[in-house]
Design an enzyme around this catalytic site. Structure first.
Site, mmCIF file in Angstrom:
data_model
loop_
_atom_site.group_PDB
_atom_site.id
_atom_site.type_symbol
_atom_site.label_atom_id
_atom_site.label_comp_id
_atom_site.label_asym_id
_atom_site.label_seq_id
_atom_site.Cartn_x
_atom_site.Cartn_y
_atom_site.Cartn_z
ATOM 1 N N GLY A 146 0.615 4.775 5.164
ATOM 2 C CA GLY A 146 -0.040 3.702 5.897
ATOM 3 C C GLY A 146 0.917 2.592 6.279
ATOM 4 O O GLY A 146 0.879 2.076 7.400
ATOM 5 N N GLY A 147 1.783 2.217 5.340
ATOM 6 C CA GLY A 147 2.736 1.151 5.608
ATOM 7 C C GLY A 147 3.732 1.524 6.684
ATOM 8 O O GLY A 147 4.087 0.696 7.538
ATOM 9 N N GLU B 66 5.435 -3.353 1.246
ATOM 10 C CA GLU B 66 5.729 -2.701 -0.025
ATOM 11 C C GLU B 66 5.011 -1.358 0.003
ATOM 12 O O GLU B 66 3.781 -1.298 0.059
ATOM 13 C CB GLU B 66 5.223 -3.544 -1.193
ATOM 14 N N CYS C 275 2.138 -1.037 -9.294
ATOM 15 C CA CYS C 275 3.199 -0.614 -8.374
ATOM 16 C C CYS C 275 4.534 -0.470 -9.086
ATOM 17 O O CYS C 275 5.447 0.178 -8.560
ATOM 18 C CB CYS C 275 3.326 -1.599 -7.228
ATOM 19 N N GLY D 232 0.807 -1.205 0.000
ATOM 20 C CA GLY D 232 0.000 0.000 0.000
ATOM 21 C C GLY D 232 0.841 1.256 0.000
ATOM 22 O O GLY D 232 1.952 1.278 -0.553
ATOM 23 N N SER D 233 0.352 2.284 0.662
ATOM 24 C CA SER D 233 1.001 3.597 0.632
ATOM 25 C C SER D 233 2.160 3.676 1.606
ATOM 26 O O SER D 233 2.258 2.908 2.568
ATOM 27 C CB SER D 233 -0.012 4.684 0.979
ATOM 28 N N VAL D 234 3.033 4.651 1.354
ATOM 29 C CA VAL D 234 4.153 4.888 2.268
ATOM 30 C C VAL D 234 3.631 5.281 3.644
ATOM 31 O O VAL D 234 4.103 4.780 4.673
ATOM 32 C CB VAL D 234 5.084 5.982 1.711
#
Length: 509
Positions: free
Chosen positions: A225-226, A245, A282, A221-223
């Site tokens: 959230g991750g 990722e 991605c 997912g997103s930077v």
């Protein structure tokens, strides 16, 4: 207070379709994790485990029509794309079943005592065991291959780890459908349904990463959230591995010689790659270093023609659409940034593909143009025009980690030493997969595949695609001077399971 309902939403209209479930409470997350934990023993037998994976693949294919219809209603990715992705997902399950049968992933190593060594070697026997319950956070852009039955789940089950999946809010109905199919496959092998748990909701995802019985996590997912989940995994009283990722720019370098040799083909290939799946891959090429001269002009003309012929498309949800429209507008407003084909809103619910150009010198040093070095999710790429190789090196030196890095070389550069080898050496530190004269979209499920890269592409050195993805969910353990009768069968001298192993320094297959 009542739990919030979970709705299936049509991205083509933005309207709610049906209520699928309600967001899981902390108690419901706890119950799902405990049920998964209790199911561990049912995965201990590798024969049963492999059969379960194959049955899951068969059941997914048997339910293909319903699954694809449900997925398309929630993602607008189209039946052709989704049918192919479902086939890939089933193939991946079967590939991991083969890996489980082979047994090499256990990394069995046996050393008999050697009193003549300095220092003396005792009896040592080493192999790998499953970590335990794995939390899987589904991706938005791959509703099959990186979601409930995707690579994280398949590799975790192959390792002997039950999973609890946090569904993605963009496809909750599909998540429920796939989980039901997997549980049906499990039941056919007397494996408890809890082996695949499913929870919905943002808070459920937070509770999941904190649960003491969760032993590892996989995220796509997103930077933002991750990284929040990664930090939470590290801040636990007992930290756990977090394989995330997060984001990738996937740079492309086009040499002047390559552009002079085949500008039209490179432009057309770039257009196809950056707009594939409405730019929601991605590994979409988000930054292209192209020469500033006549060869580069020809490349841009080809790119302009191809992108201009690309139909507008629907993104996975309206939040992503709004972010895309705002993101490209902010980038296009920077000094010296041009829009040969303007990306942005294509209609009330769609977006139009496009690309931006900027002098590479603007990216060679820190400044307001750093925004162009951040991933923009959707059908857009940035073409940075360079004057010489010094500018190429300067821009590459400023890039964060990536999943992929690509170079387009001329026929002469691709042979032997010279500029081709130099660029490969420059790109290798930046990415987990380096391509020559190809395009990064399309990640083959193969034993040699590596889908990962330096941070922020991923938070670990592992891959989420390919056979070695199983290694994320296992840990080594060694037994010293343990009586033969007490050893696991995998570590006994007679090798009753017929496993590949290294026995007293000799590789046995």
């Amino acid at each position: 207070m009542a739990a919030a309902p979970v709705w299936s939403v049509d991205p083509r209209t933005g309207k709610q379709r049906e209520q699928v479930a309600v967001e899981a409470t902390a108690q419901e997350v706890d119950a799902a994790v405990r049920a998964a934990h209790e199911a561990r023993g049912a995965l201990a037998d590798r024969t049963v485990r492999a059969a379960f994976l194959r049955t899951a693949a068969d059941e997914l294919q048997a339910a293909k029509d319903g699954l694809v219809e449900t997925a398309d209603a929630e993602t607008a990715l189209g039946p052709v794309r989704l049918t192919g992705e479902l086939a890939r997902t089933s193939y991946q399950l079967r590939a991991f079943a083969d890996i489980v049968d082979e047994g090499a992933f256990l990394d069995v190593v046996i050393n008999h005592p050697d009193d003549t060594a300095t220092p003396p070697i005792p009896d040592l026997r080493r192999y790998k065991v499953p970590l335990g319950v794995v939390a899987v956070y589904s991706a938005s852009n791959f509703p099959f291959a990186f979601s409930v039955a995707g690579g994280d789940t398949a590799s975790a089950l192959a390792a002997g780890c039950p999973v609890v999946v946090k569904s993605h809010p963009d496809h909750p109905a599909l998540s429920e459908y796939v989980a039901k199919v997997l549980r049906r496959a499990a039941a056919r092998h007397d494996i408890p349904e809890g082996v695949v748990g499913l929870v919905h909701g943002f808070e459920a995802g937070v509770e999941l990463i904190k649960h003491p019985l969760v032993a590892a996590a996989g995220f796509t997912g997103s930077v933002r959230g991750g990284r929040a989940l990664f930090d939470a995994a590290a801040a636990r009283p007992v930290p756990i591995p977090f394989h995330g990722e997060l984001g990738s720019l996937n740079p492309v370098v086009v040499t002047e010689a390559a552009a002079a040799e085949r500008a039209e083909a490179i432009g057309a290939g770039l257009a196809g790659s950056m707009t594939l799946g409405v730019g929601q891959f991605c590994v979409k090429p988000g930054l292209v270093l192209a020469p500033a001269g006549a060869a580069g002009d020809a490349l841009l003309k080809s790119l302009t023609d191809a992108v201009s012929d690309t139909d507008s498309g629907v993104l996975l949800d309206h939040r992503m659409r709004d972010n895309f429209v705002a993101g490209v507008a902010e980038r296009a407003g920077l000094p010296d940034v041009d829009s040969p084909v303007t990306p942005g809103a294509g209609g009330e619910h769609t977006v139009s593909a496009g690309f931006l150009t900027v002098p590479a010198s603007r990216l060679a040093a820190e400044g307001e143009h750093d925004l162009l070095l951040e991933e923009c999710f959707g059908p857009v790429t940035v073409v940075a025009r360079y004057e010489d190789e010094t500018e190429v090196k300067a821009v590459l030196s400023r890039l964060p980690g990536n999943l992929t890095a690509t170079v387009q070389l001329s026929e002469e550069e691709a042979v032997g030493e010279g500029r081709g080898a130099e660029i490969l050496a420059e790109l290798t530190p930046l990415a987990g997969r380096v391509l020559v004269n190809g395009w990064p979209t399309g990640v083959a499920v193969a034993p040699a595949q590596h889908h990962g890269g330096p941070y922020p592409a991923t938070t670990s050195t592992s891959t989420s695609v390919g056979g070695t993805a199983i290694e994320r969910w296992m840990r080594p353990v060694a037994y010293q001077n343990a009586p033969e009768a007490l050893l696991p069968q995998e570590l006994r001298d007679e090798n009753p399971l017929g496993l590949p192993r290294r026995f007293n320094g000799r590789l046995e297959r």
